[in-house]
Design a protein around this motif. Structure first.
Motif, PDB file in Angstrom:
ATOM      1  N   CYS A 147       0.814  -1.221   0.000  1.00 37.47           N
ATOM      2  CA  CYS A 147       0.000   0.000   0.000  1.00 37.47           C
ATOM      3  C   CYS A 147       0.845   1.268   0.000  1.00 37.47           C
ATOM      4  N   CYS A 187       1.717   3.903  -2.881  1.00 41.14           N
ATOM      5  CA  CYS A 187       0.728   4.911  -3.277  1.00 41.14           C
ATOM      6  C   CYS A 187       0.240   5.719  -2.074  1.00 41.14           C
ATOM      7  N   HIS A 188      -0.099   5.009  -0.989  1.00 44.32           N
ATOM      8  CA  HIS A 188      -0.750   5.705   0.132  1.00 44.32           C
ATOM      9  C   HIS A 188       0.237   6.401   1.065  1.00 44.32           C
ATOM     10  N   ARG A 200     -14.298  11.162   5.887  1.00 45.34           N
ATOM     11  CA  ARG A 200     -14.938  10.088   5.127  1.00 45.34           C
ATOM     12  C   ARG A 200     -14.221   8.756   5.388  1.00 45.34           C
ATOM     13  N   LYS A 251     -10.289  -0.375  -6.378  1.00 39.96           N
ATOM     14  CA  LYS A 251     -11.241   0.702  -6.671  1.00 39.96           C
ATOM     15  C   LYS A 251     -10.572   1.674  -7.638  1.00 39.96           C
ATOM     16  N   MET A 272      -6.866   1.895  -8.147  1.00 43.70           N
ATOM     17  CA  MET A 272      -6.245   0.964  -7.188  1.00 43.70           C
ATOM     18  C   MET A 272      -6.597  -0.472  -7.552  1.00 43.70           C
TER      19      MET A 272
HETATM   20  C1  HEC Z   1      -1.314   1.725  -7.209  1.00 44.53           C
HETATM   21  C2  HEC Z   1      -1.561   2.622  -6.126  1.00 44.53           C
HETATM   22  C3  HEC Z   1      -2.333   2.077  -4.933  1.00 44.53           C
HETATM   23  C4  HEC Z   1      -1.989   1.045  -4.111  1.00 44.53           C
HETATM   24  C5  HEC Z   1      -0.757   0.166  -4.207  1.00 44.53           C
HETATM   25  C6  HEC Z   1      -3.027   0.957  -3.123  1.00 44.53           C
HETATM   26  N1  HEC Z   1      -3.964   1.920  -3.343  1.00 44.53           N
HETATM   27 FE1  HEC Z   1      -5.575   2.301  -2.190  1.00 44.53          FE
HETATM   28  N2  HEC Z   1      -6.165   3.724  -3.467  1.00 44.53           N
HETATM   29  C7  HEC Z   1      -5.483   4.133  -4.593  1.00 44.53           C
HETATM   30  C8  HEC Z   1      -6.271   5.110  -5.305  1.00 44.53           C
HETATM   31  C9  HEC Z   1      -5.855   5.810  -6.584  1.00 44.53           C
HETATM   32  C10 HEC Z   1      -7.475   5.243  -4.586  1.00 44.53           C
HETATM   33  C11 HEC Z   1      -8.672   6.138  -4.951  1.00 44.53           C
HETATM   34  C12 HEC Z   1      -9.672   5.298  -5.674  1.00 44.53           C
HETATM   35  C13 HEC Z   1     -10.848   6.145  -6.114  1.00 44.53           C
HETATM   36  O1  HEC Z   1     -10.664   6.886  -7.070  1.00 44.53           O
HETATM   37  O2  HEC Z   1     -11.891   6.027  -5.486  1.00 44.53           O
HETATM   38  C14 HEC Z   1      -7.363   4.388  -3.432  1.00 44.53           C
HETATM   39  C15 HEC Z   1      -8.334   4.289  -2.465  1.00 44.53           C
HETATM   40  C16 HEC Z   1      -8.197   3.566  -1.282  1.00 44.53           C
HETATM   41  C17 HEC Z   1      -9.123   3.586  -0.192  1.00 44.53           C
HETATM   42  C18 HEC Z   1     -10.399   4.430  -0.142  1.00 44.53           C
HETATM   43  C19 HEC Z   1     -11.464   3.763  -0.910  1.00 44.53           C
HETATM   44  C20 HEC Z   1     -12.694   4.618  -1.053  1.00 44.53           C
HETATM   45  O3  HEC Z   1     -13.781   4.045  -1.105  1.00 44.53           O
HETATM   46  O4  HEC Z   1     -12.580   5.845  -1.148  1.00 44.53           O
HETATM   47  C21 HEC Z   1      -8.645   2.750   0.765  1.00 44.53           C
HETATM   48  C22 HEC Z   1      -9.277   2.436   2.121  1.00 44.53           C
HETATM   49  C23 HEC Z   1      -7.424   2.187   0.262  1.00 44.53           C
HETATM   50  N3  HEC Z   1      -7.170   2.708  -0.988  1.00 44.53           N
HETATM   51  C24 HEC Z   1      -6.644   1.274   0.927  1.00 44.53           C
HETATM   52  C25 HEC Z   1      -5.542   0.644   0.351  1.00 44.53           C
HETATM   53  C26 HEC Z   1      -4.817  -0.415   1.002  1.00 44.53           C
HETATM   54  C27 HEC Z   1      -5.114  -0.973   2.364  1.00 44.53           C
HETATM   55  C28 HEC Z   1      -3.830  -0.784   0.132  1.00 44.53           C
HETATM   56  C29 HEC Z   1      -2.822  -1.900   0.306  1.00 44.53           C
HETATM   57  C30 HEC Z   1      -3.361  -3.208   0.456  1.00 44.53           C
HETATM   58  C31 HEC Z   1      -3.918   0.073  -1.033  1.00 44.53           C
HETATM   59  N4  HEC Z   1      -4.976   0.907  -0.862  1.00 44.53           N
HETATM   60  C32 HEC Z   1      -3.051   0.023  -2.094  1.00 44.53           C
HETATM   61  C33 HEC Z   1      -4.245   3.697  -4.982  1.00 44.53           C
HETATM   62  C34 HEC Z   1      -3.582   2.622  -4.429  1.00 44.53           C
END
Ligand code: HEC
Length: 206
Positions: A113, A116-117, A142, A159, A162
């Motif tokens: 994670c 990106c995060h 939120r 999502k 992601m």
């Molecule tokens: C490649 C980049 C990337 C990685 C790696 C990634 N994410 Fe995300 N994540 C994003 C993006 C971009 C969004 C926004 C998605 C959207 O437009 O709603 C997001 C959204 C989220 C959200 C919010 C969802 C929502 O409904 O708004 C959560 C919680 C989250 N990520 C958790 C995680 C976790 C836990 C991991 C690791 C297991 C992870 N992410 C790995 C890019 C990433």
């Protein structure tokens, strides 16, 4: 003397049987020394069988069958859903939140994670500097209020930009990551009152 002839005969037979037929061609099938090993009474996967009416050796599974140890009856644990079908709030009963779980969560978060995060969950991971600007921060209302079940669902299926992590993180690991995300969120809103008395001196506070 008799033995000498015998030894000579054996040497000749041995030599001929090893080298004598080299290069000669036979159209006969090879000799089967152990035919029961060459021809075993078994079916290979997806083979035909005249024994069953549908002609298939593979038998269909009885309805509702589950492989041993793979019964996923707990919707909260495996889907992040409550019994009414909504996303569940809180952690499944079988997940105990302790230092070990958080360590595991931190480890998986850092691998899957963090790029990106970001280290603290503010959405400023390395991918941002390569132009991926849509990663949200965890530190708004939120996402603070989002149920654990919905976060579980996002990790499982992904999502928008992601990806999905169902094939990379087991359900238990996903819950560990969620516990760590909660810890990151709490860390941002912590006050001095959250620090246990025994640790306050480390911060230079009485
Ligand atoms: C490649 C980049 C990337 C990685 C790696 C990634 N994410 Fe995300 N994540 C994003 C993006 C971009 C969004 C926004 C998605 C959207 O437009 O709603 C997001 C959204 C989220 C959200 C919010 C969802 C929502 O409904 O708004 C959560 C919680 C989250 N990520 C958790 C995680 C976790 C836990 C991991 C690791 C297991 C992870 N992410 C790995 C890019 C990433």
């Amino acid at each position: 003397m008799r033995y000498a002839y015998l030894v000579l005969a054996l040497v000749v037979i041995g030599t001929v049987s090893i080298f004598g037929f080299r290069g000669s061609i036979s159209t006969k099938p090879p000799l089967e020394v152990f035919p029961d090993m060459d021809r075993q009474a078994k079916y290979k996967p997806q083979a035909e069988s005249p024994f069953f009416a549908d002609g298939r050796a593979d038998r269909p599974l009885p309805a509702g069958v589950v492989s041993r140890g793979d019964l996923r009856a707990d919707d909260h644990l495996y889907l992040g859903k409550a019994t009414n079908g909504n996303f569940a709030a809180g952690f499944p009963a079988s997940i105990s939140i302790d230092a070990k779980l958080l360590e595991r969560g931190k480890d998986r978060y850092s691998i899957f994670c963090l790029p990106c995060h970001g280290t603290i969950g503010d959405g400023n991971g390395i991918t941002k500097s390569y132009g991926m600007g849509s990663t949200p921060t965890y530190h708004d209302d939120r996402l603070r209020k989002m149920t654990e079940g919905e976060i579980f669902n996002t990790i499982t299926h992904g999502k928008a930009a992601m990806g999905a992590y169902a094939d990379k993180l087991s359900p238990e690991e996903r819950w560990a990551v969620i516990a760590y995300v909660r810890a990151l969120q709490r860390a941002q809103t912590g006050s001095i009152n959250d620090v246990p008395a025994s640790h306050k001196s480390e911060l230079g506070i009485k």
